[in-house]
Design an enzyme around this catalytic site. Structure first.
Site, mmCIF file in Angstrom:
data_model
loop_
_atom_site.group_PDB
_atom_site.id
_atom_site.type_symbol
_atom_site.label_atom_id
_atom_site.label_comp_id
_atom_site.label_asym_id
_atom_site.label_seq_id
_atom_site.Cartn_x
_atom_site.Cartn_y
_atom_site.Cartn_z
ATOM 1 N N ARG A 206 -2.008 -8.252 -10.570
ATOM 2 C CA ARG A 206 -2.874 -8.025 -11.087
ATOM 3 C C ARG A 206 -1.971 -7.187 -12.089
ATOM 4 N NH1 ARG A 206 -5.799 -8.453 -6.166
ATOM 5 N NH2 ARG A 206 -7.593 -9.455 -6.250
ATOM 6 N N HIS A 296 -4.401 -9.865 -17.501
ATOM 7 C CA HIS A 296 -5.037 -10.089 -16.523
ATOM 8 C C HIS A 296 -5.059 -11.959 -16.808
ATOM 9 C CE1 HIS A 296 -7.351 -10.280 -13.446
ATOM 10 N NE2 HIS A 296 -7.755 -9.589 -13.002
ATOM 11 N N ARG A 299 -3.941 -15.160 -14.814
ATOM 12 C CA ARG A 299 -3.685 -14.828 -13.585
ATOM 13 C C ARG A 299 -4.940 -16.483 -13.933
ATOM 14 N NH1 ARG A 299 -3.654 -11.511 -9.505
ATOM 15 N NH2 ARG A 299 -6.354 -11.961 -8.429
ATOM 16 N N HIS A 323 -7.100 -13.673 -3.469
ATOM 17 C CA HIS A 323 -8.282 -13.749 -3.197
ATOM 18 C C HIS A 323 -9.010 -13.285 -1.574
ATOM 19 C CE1 HIS A 323 -9.069 -15.103 -7.490
ATOM 20 N NE2 HIS A 323 -8.948 -13.491 -7.504
ATOM 21 N N TYR A 333 -7.571 -15.496 6.652
ATOM 22 C CA TYR A 333 -5.810 -15.023 6.350
ATOM 23 C C TYR A 333 -5.531 -14.207 6.003
ATOM 24 C CZ TYR A 333 -6.966 -20.774 6.902
ATOM 25 O OH TYR A 333 -7.805 -21.783 6.286
#
Length: 371
Positions: A206, A296, A299, A323, A333
């Site tokens: 980001r 941005h 991404r 995410h 995770y």
């Protein structure tokens, strides 16, 4: 010093009116006459002065701006630095100028609406909605601390036209990515900003995470960037494998900025990170408008091409985008999940971008193949 002695209830008292020449004789006499009128009605002028002073202090301590700053200090520790800075700046630019000194308990809904309409008229409907939300949080804080009876923002539901947030502009067609990368390499502005521009597509974090990168987080020998949880949107630590190209960019930049805490310091002061609009401003300078490409957008560029062109497993991509990805049992995770695969993915991505930039024809894979 002008002083007025008087007796009330059998006690001798004294009232000071100020010093000469700040308070001329005529003004001192007028204040004495006003005090005598109160005494005729058995009202103590000294107590009246104390009450007025207390009321003024109460108004100052309960002003909208004071309550905002208390609220901001209380909650900003849980926000990212960029969000904390942006939230306060939005209020300082317009709201403080109009209702900042006003006691928060006396502010009417229409006063706030007038400010929101003013912002909307400038073509900033999204900002108007954001400020409305912030003001609601501040008023609720004032209610909780006994300085307002209710959140007057509740009365403004539906007062503004709805705002539908669109996707941030991004270039995702490989044919258009190539000239973008070449333009970035030819950027003629600040070298620090140029390095940030070059690194942005390689790490696709980001924008706030990129501009606030710190040298202590980066291990160039291990080719890793460890982002702490407090700087991440999801408040989970993140690990970014660095491609050989990314390491080369950082090594070139290191001698210039390593005396700063920040990898990309502000050009005016090394103690602050690069401005939050520096990347977007550089893209505008390169000729890419806000409807075409944003900081941005790198991404979305990576997500789209890694999936549709390089056919990388989607969960690897989502992990690298930081995410929220969960295992089959619903557990999140950790930051090192699939790290070896993600490292290969990041190198594959950097190599792909280099080929695009050089003008080589990059073939799309016929079928998905694991890394």
């Amino acid at each position: 010093m002008w002083r007025f002695k008087y007796r009330l209830g059998g006690k001798e008292k004294q009232l000071a009116f100020g010093s000469y020449p700040e308070i001329p004789l005529a003004d001192a006499r007028q204040r004495r006459d006003d005090a005598r009128k109160l005494l005729v009605n058995d009202v103590d002028p000294g107590e009246i002065r104390k009450a007025r002073k207390a009321a003024t202090i109460a108004e100052t301590e309960n002003s909208f701006e004071v309550v905002v700053r208390e609220w901001h200090n209380k909650f900003s520790a849980t926000w990212s630095p960029s969000h904390a800075e942006t939230t306060l700046r939005r209020l300082q630019s317009v709201v403080f100028l109009i209702i900042g000194p006003s006691p928060i308990g006396e502010i009417k809904p229409l006063e706030v609406l007038a400010i929101l309409r003013r912002i909307e008229s400038r073509g900033s409907l999204e900002t108007a909605h954001r400020i409305k939300t912030i003001c609601g949080q501040v008023f609720r804080s004032a209610v909780a601390t006994g300085r307002a009876e209710r959140d007057c923002i509740d009365d403004l539901k539906g007062a503004l036209p709805p705002y539908k947030k669109g996707h941030l502009a991004a270039i995702t067609d490989p044919k258009e990515v190539a000239p973008l990368l070449r333009d970035i390499d030819g950027y003629q502005g600040s070298f620090v900003v140029k390095c940030a521009l070059q690194l942005a597509p390689l790490v696709f974090v980001r924008p706030g995470e990129l501009r606030q990168a710190e040298w202590t987080e980066i291990d160039l020998d291990a080719a890793e960037w460890n982002l702490p949880a407090e700087r991440m949107k999801m408040k989970v630590a993140h690990l970014v494998p660095l491609s050989t190209k990314a390491v080369a960019i950082l090594r070139e930049l290191e001698p210039l900025t390593d005396r700063s805490r920040y990898v990309f310091p502000c050009h005016r002061s090394f103690v602050r990170p690069m401005r939050n609009n520096a990347i977007n401003a550089a893209l505008r300078r390169l000729g890419f408008d806000k409807d075409e490409m944003t900081g941005h957008g790198f991404r979305a560029m990576a997500r789209t091409i890694l999936d549709k062109v390089l056919q990388v497993r989607p969960d690897f991509i989502e992990h690298q985008l930081a995410h929220a990805v969960k295992d089959p049992n619903g557990r999140a995770y950790n930051r090192t999940a699939h790290f070896a695969e993600r490292r290969r993915m990041m190198q594959q991505w950097a190599d792909y971008l280099d080929k695009l930039k050089s003008g080589a024809k990059v073939m799309q894979l016929a079928k998905r193949s694991p890394l």
